[in-house]
Design a protein around this motif. Structure first.
Motif, PDB file in Angstrom:
ATOM      1  N   GLY A 144      -4.246 -37.506  16.718  1.00 42.81           N
ATOM      2  CA  GLY A 144      -4.789 -36.581  15.744  1.00 42.81           C
ATOM      3  C   GLY A 144      -5.110 -37.291  14.445  1.00 42.81           C
ATOM      4  N   SER A 145      -4.777 -36.675  13.333  1.00 40.35           N
ATOM      5  CA  SER A 145      -5.025 -37.285  12.028  1.00 40.35           C
ATOM      6  C   SER A 145      -4.213 -36.567  10.968  1.00 40.35           C
ATOM      7  CB  SER A 145      -6.512 -37.193  11.669  1.00 40.35           C
ATOM      8  OG  SER A 145      -6.736 -37.617  10.328  1.00 40.35           O
ATOM      9  N   MET A 146      -3.819 -37.320   9.949  1.00 37.95           N
ATOM     10  CA  MET A 146      -3.142 -36.673   8.830  1.00 37.95           C
ATOM     11  C   MET A 146      -4.100 -35.744   8.089  1.00 37.95           C
ATOM     12  SD  MET A 146      -2.739 -39.462   5.763  1.00 37.95           S
ATOM     13  CE  MET A 146      -4.168 -40.124   4.886  1.00 37.95           C
ATOM     14  N   GLY A 154     -13.347 -33.167   1.139  1.00 39.93           N
ATOM     15  CA  GLY A 154     -14.442 -33.370   2.087  1.00 39.93           C
ATOM     16  C   GLY A 154     -13.864 -33.387   3.490  1.00 39.93           C
ATOM     17  N   SER A 155     -14.587 -33.995   4.433  1.00 43.86           N
ATOM     18  CA  SER A 155     -14.116 -34.139   5.817  1.00 43.86           C
ATOM     19  C   SER A 155     -13.697 -32.801   6.427  1.00 43.86           C
ATOM     20  CB  SER A 155     -12.946 -35.129   5.879  1.00 43.86           C
ATOM     21  OG  SER A 155     -13.324 -36.390   5.385  1.00 43.86           O
ATOM     22  N   THR A 156     -14.440 -31.752   6.113  1.00 47.70           N
ATOM     23  CA  THR A 156     -14.063 -30.408   6.556  1.00 47.70           C
ATOM     24  C   THR A 156     -14.079 -30.282   8.078  1.00 47.70           C
ATOM     25  OG1 THR A 156     -15.092 -29.558   4.541  1.00 47.70           O
ATOM     26  CG2 THR A 156     -14.575 -27.958   6.274  1.00 47.70           C
ATOM     27  N   ALA A 157     -15.162 -30.712   8.717  1.00 51.46           N
ATOM     28  CA  ALA A 157     -15.275 -30.578  10.169  1.00 51.46           C
ATOM     29  C   ALA A 157     -14.287 -31.489  10.878  1.00 51.46           C
ATOM     30  CB  ALA A 157     -16.699 -30.889  10.619  1.00 51.46           C
ATOM     31  N   TYR A 158     -14.143 -32.710  10.392  1.00 48.65           N
ATOM     32  CA  TYR A 158     -13.211 -33.658  11.004  1.00 48.65           C
ATOM     33  C   TYR A 158     -11.782 -33.120  10.955  1.00 48.65           C
ATOM     34  CZ  TYR A 158     -10.395 -37.894  11.608  1.00 48.65           C
ATOM     35  OH  TYR A 158      -9.457 -38.815  12.028  1.00 48.65           O
ATOM     36  N   ALA A 159     -11.369 -32.646   9.786  1.00 47.61           N
ATOM     37  CA  ALA A 159     -10.013 -32.116   9.642  1.00 47.61           C
ATOM     38  C   ALA A 159      -9.811 -30.890  10.522  1.00 47.61           C
ATOM     39  CB  ALA A 159      -9.739 -31.773   8.178  1.00 47.61           C
ATOM     40  N   SER A 160     -10.829 -30.047  10.603  1.00 44.19           N
ATOM     41  CA  SER A 160     -10.724 -28.844  11.434  1.00 44.19           C
ATOM     42  C   SER A 160     -10.612 -29.212  12.912  1.00 44.19           C
ATOM     43  CB  SER A 160     -11.941 -27.948  11.209  1.00 44.19           C
ATOM     44  OG  SER A 160     -12.014 -27.506   9.871  1.00 44.19           O
ATOM     45  N   ALA A 161     -11.393 -30.201  13.348  1.00 44.01           N
ATOM     46  CA  ALA A 161     -11.324 -30.641  14.743  1.00 44.01           C
ATOM     47  C   ALA A 161      -9.952 -31.219  15.056  1.00 44.01           C
ATOM     48  CB  ALA A 161     -12.417 -31.660  15.025  1.00 44.01           C
ATOM     49  N   LYS A 162      -9.419 -32.012  14.144  1.00 44.11           N
ATOM     50  CA  LYS A 162      -8.108 -32.618  14.384  1.00 44.11           C
ATOM     51  C   LYS A 162      -6.991 -31.569  14.341  1.00 44.11           C
ATOM     52  CE  LYS A 162      -9.138 -36.922  15.158  1.00 44.11           C
ATOM     53  NZ  LYS A 162      -8.866 -37.525  16.485  1.00 44.11           N
ATOM     54  N   ALA A 163      -7.165 -30.522  13.549  1.00 40.14           N
ATOM     55  CA  ALA A 163      -6.200 -29.419  13.588  1.00 40.14           C
ATOM     56  C   ALA A 163      -6.250 -28.743  14.952  1.00 40.14           C
ATOM     57  CB  ALA A 163      -6.504 -28.416  12.475  1.00 40.14           C
ATOM     58  N   GLY A 164      -7.431 -28.660  15.534  1.00 38.23           N
ATOM     59  CA  GLY A 164      -7.560 -28.135  16.884  1.00 38.23           C
ATOM     60  C   GLY A 164      -6.824 -28.985  17.896  1.00 38.23           C
ATOM     61  N   VAL A 165      -6.839 -30.312  17.712  1.00 38.31           N
ATOM     62  CA  VAL A 165      -6.104 -31.220  18.596  1.00 38.31           C
ATOM     63  C   VAL A 165      -4.604 -30.935  18.512  1.00 38.31           C
ATOM     64  CG1 VAL A 165      -5.488 -33.642  18.989  1.00 38.31           C
ATOM     65  CG2 VAL A 165      -7.875 -33.014  18.562  1.00 38.31           C
ATOM     66  N   ASN A 184       2.167 -34.763  23.665  1.00 33.71           N
ATOM     67  CA  ASN A 184       2.563 -34.921  22.275  1.00 33.71           C
ATOM     68  C   ASN A 184       1.381 -35.453  21.472  1.00 33.71           C
ATOM     69  OD1 ASN A 184       5.666 -34.457  22.271  1.00 33.71           O
ATOM     70  ND2 ASN A 184       5.341 -35.853  23.988  1.00 33.71           N
ATOM     71  N   CYS A 185       1.470 -35.353  20.163  1.00 37.53           N
ATOM     72  CA  CYS A 185       0.374 -35.766  19.285  1.00 37.53           C
ATOM     73  C   CYS A 185       0.887 -36.693  18.191  1.00 37.53           C
ATOM     74  CB  CYS A 185      -0.278 -34.529  18.663  1.00 37.53           C
ATOM     75  SG  CYS A 185      -1.647 -34.887  17.533  1.00 37.53           S
ATOM     76  N   ILE A 186       0.108 -37.717  17.909  1.00 38.92           N
ATOM     77  CA  ILE A 186       0.406 -38.645  16.816  1.00 38.92           C
ATOM     78  C   ILE A 186      -0.702 -38.521  15.777  1.00 38.92           C
ATOM     79  CG2 ILE A 186       0.695 -41.063  16.151  1.00 38.92           C
ATOM     80  CD1 ILE A 186       1.571 -41.549  19.115  1.00 38.92           C
ATOM     81  N   ARG A 187      -0.322 -38.251  14.536  1.00 37.21           N
ATOM     82  CA  ARG A 187      -1.288 -38.176  13.440  1.00 37.21           C
ATOM     83  C   ARG A 187      -1.218 -39.473  12.632  1.00 37.21           C
ATOM     84  NH1 ARG A 187       0.992 -32.676  10.739  1.00 37.21           N
ATOM     85  NH2 ARG A 187      -0.254 -31.086  11.822  1.00 37.21           N
ATOM     86  N   PRO A 188      -2.183 -40.370  12.766  1.00 37.01           N
ATOM     87  CA  PRO A 188      -2.162 -41.585  11.944  1.00 37.01           C
ATOM     88  C   PRO A 188      -2.464 -41.272  10.483  1.00 37.01           C
ATOM     89  CG  PRO A 188      -3.509 -41.877  13.911  1.00 37.01           C
ATOM     90  CD  PRO A 188      -3.240 -40.404  13.780  1.00 37.01           C
ATOM     91  N   GLY A 189      -1.844 -42.047   9.610  1.00 34.35           N
ATOM     92  CA  GLY A 189      -2.205 -42.022   8.201  1.00 34.35           C
ATOM     93  C   GLY A 189      -3.303 -43.050   7.957  1.00 34.35           C
ATOM     94  N   LEU A 190      -3.264 -43.727   6.825  1.00 37.19           N
ATOM     95  CA  LEU A 190      -4.262 -44.757   6.531  1.00 37.19           C
ATOM     96  C   LEU A 190      -3.939 -45.985   7.382  1.00 37.19           C
ATOM     97  CD1 LEU A 190      -6.634 -45.969   5.038  1.00 37.19           C
ATOM     98  CD2 LEU A 190      -5.069 -46.636   3.202  1.00 37.19           C
ATOM     99  N   ILE A 191      -4.743 -46.217   8.399  1.00 42.26           N
ATOM    100  CA  ILE A 191      -4.586 -47.374   9.263  1.00 42.26           C
ATOM    101  C   ILE A 191      -5.742 -48.325   8.974  1.00 42.26           C
ATOM    102  CG2 ILE A 191      -4.375 -48.204  11.630  1.00 42.26           C
ATOM    103  CD1 ILE A 191      -2.107 -46.329  10.753  1.00 42.26           C
ATOM    104  N   VAL A 192      -5.433 -49.502   8.475  1.00 41.66           N
ATOM    105  CA  VAL A 192      -6.454 -50.490   8.157  1.00 41.66           C
ATOM    106  C   VAL A 192      -6.703 -51.347   9.391  1.00 41.66           C
ATOM    107  CG1 VAL A 192      -7.067 -52.451   6.701  1.00 41.66           C
ATOM    108  CG2 VAL A 192      -5.870 -50.491   5.717  1.00 41.66           C
ATOM    109  N   THR A 193      -7.954 -51.370   9.834  1.00 43.44           N
ATOM    110  CA  THR A 193      -8.349 -52.123  11.019  1.00 43.44           C
ATOM    111  C   THR A 193      -9.452 -53.107  10.638  1.00 43.44           C
ATOM    112  OG1 THR A 193     -10.151 -50.677  11.717  1.00 43.44           O
ATOM    113  CG2 THR A 193      -7.916 -50.025  12.365  1.00 43.44           C
ATOM    114  N   PRO A 194      -9.744 -54.084  11.504  1.00 40.79           N
ATOM    115  CA  PRO A 194     -10.853 -54.996  11.190  1.00 40.79           C
ATOM    116  C   PRO A 194     -12.176 -54.264  11.000  1.00 40.79           C
ATOM    117  CG  PRO A 194      -9.504 -55.894  12.955  1.00 40.79           C
ATOM    118  CD  PRO A 194      -8.999 -54.496  12.708  1.00 40.79           C
ATOM    119  N   THR A 244       3.649 -37.418  12.403  1.00 37.36           N
ATOM    120  CA  THR A 244       2.709 -38.052  11.480  1.00 37.36           C
ATOM    121  C   THR A 244       3.206 -39.450  11.159  1.00 37.36           C
ATOM    122  OG1 THR A 244       2.227 -35.878  10.529  1.00 37.36           O
ATOM    123  CG2 THR A 244       1.485 -37.803   9.293  1.00 37.36           C
ATOM    124  N   VAL A 245       2.448 -40.456  11.573  1.00 39.60           N
ATOM    125  CA  VAL A 245       2.807 -41.859  11.338  1.00 39.60           C
ATOM    126  C   VAL A 245       1.968 -42.350  10.168  1.00 39.60           C
ATOM    127  CG1 VAL A 245       2.987 -44.159  12.368  1.00 39.60           C
ATOM    128  CG2 VAL A 245       3.354 -42.128  13.784  1.00 39.60           C
TER     129      VAL A 245
END
Length: 267
Positions: A144-146, A154-165, A184-194, A244-245
């Motif tokens: 999911g997502s935090m 902002g990110s209204t649709a994204y947050a709504s979709a992840k709440a659905g998850v 089960n569901c994992i909500r990542p916080g700020l994950i810095v990737t390449p 929430t991680v």
């Protein structure tokens, strides 16, 4: 090591970012990992890296917005290995534009829900029959997502979709728990990737870091370790949970006021 020995795991969206971290840790713990995504070259590179590290992995092309490709992924995996023990629903299109309610078009809203909500639902739907008919059952892990923890500028649709998850997680856990299928569901916080590091402005990183309760940003392996736990028999009595991680960021007051003062809508 070997916490996932003899388990077959599908990790969607594992050609980049968090997905690579999950796939590599799964392989290190003994799982046969099915790496999947749209980009065959990148996917094969992940497989090659895993095998070079002594793990077992294969690549299967899949587009999270294409139901036929999802069906083929699941069918081919079940045929090749005889069972599916773990599904990690990680694929999502975070690159899609988003915004405030008045700014979003119906096309933007639908595109985000197709990728981030419908795709997660459909992979789960396709995998369930294989897990239910196997006495071993299975573990489904939704990423999911935090963003679903509270409102945002902002990110209204994204947050709504992840709440659905989040709610899909609880529904699957309830409906199929007696079939020995956990979810089960994992909500990542700020994950810095390449892939995203250069796109997150330093000023916004600083705001996040000042509100994270540990002394660093998250990395893909932080989500991977949580996925290993939920995929292993260690979590056999854990289902329907949302964790929430995020380094503790959402354990205290939100940062909306700080972002508003900068004229920003987070990153």
């Amino acid at each position: 090591m070997n916490r996932l020995e003899n388990k077959v795991a599908i990790v969607t969206g594992s050609t980049s970012g968090i997905g690579i971290g999950i796939a590599r840790l799964y392989a290190a713990e003994g799982a046969q990992v099915v790496v999947c995504g749209r980009r065959a070259e990148k996917g094969q590179a992940v497989v090659d890296r895993i095998t070079a590290e002594g793990g077992k992995a294969s690549f299967h092309v899949m587009d999270i917005t294409d139901t036929a490709s999802i069906e083929k992924l699941v069918e081919d995996t079940a045929e090749a290995y005889g069972h599916i023990d773990i599904l990690v629903n990680n694929a999502a299109n975070v690159a899609l534009k988003d915004g405030r309610v008045d700014e979003l078009t119906i096309e933007m809203w639908d595109a985000i829900f197709q990728s981030d909500m419908r795709g997660t639902f459909y992979v789960t739907k396709c995998v369930l029959p294989h897990m239910r008919k196997d006495a071993r059952g299975g573990s489904i892990i939704n990423i999911g997502s935090m963003a679903s923890c509270g409102g945002d500028l902002g990110s209204t649709a994204y947050a709504s979709a992840k709440a659905g998850v989040d709610m899909l997680t609880k529904s699957v856990a309830l409906q199929y728990g007696k079939d020995n299928v956990r979810c089960n569901c994992i909500r990542p916080g700020l994950i810095v990737t390449p892939e995203n590091d250069a796109h997150v402005p330093q000023a916004l990183k600083d705001i996040f870091l000042s509100n994270i309760m540990v002394n660093r940003y998250g990395c893909p392996e932080d989500i991977g370790h949580a996925c290993v736990y939920f995929g292993s028999d260690e979590s056999a009595y854990v289902s329907g949970q949302i964790i929430t991680v995020d380094g503790g960021m959402n354990s205290h007051a939100p940062t909306v006021a700080q972002f508003r003062s900068m004229g920003s809508r987070t990153w």
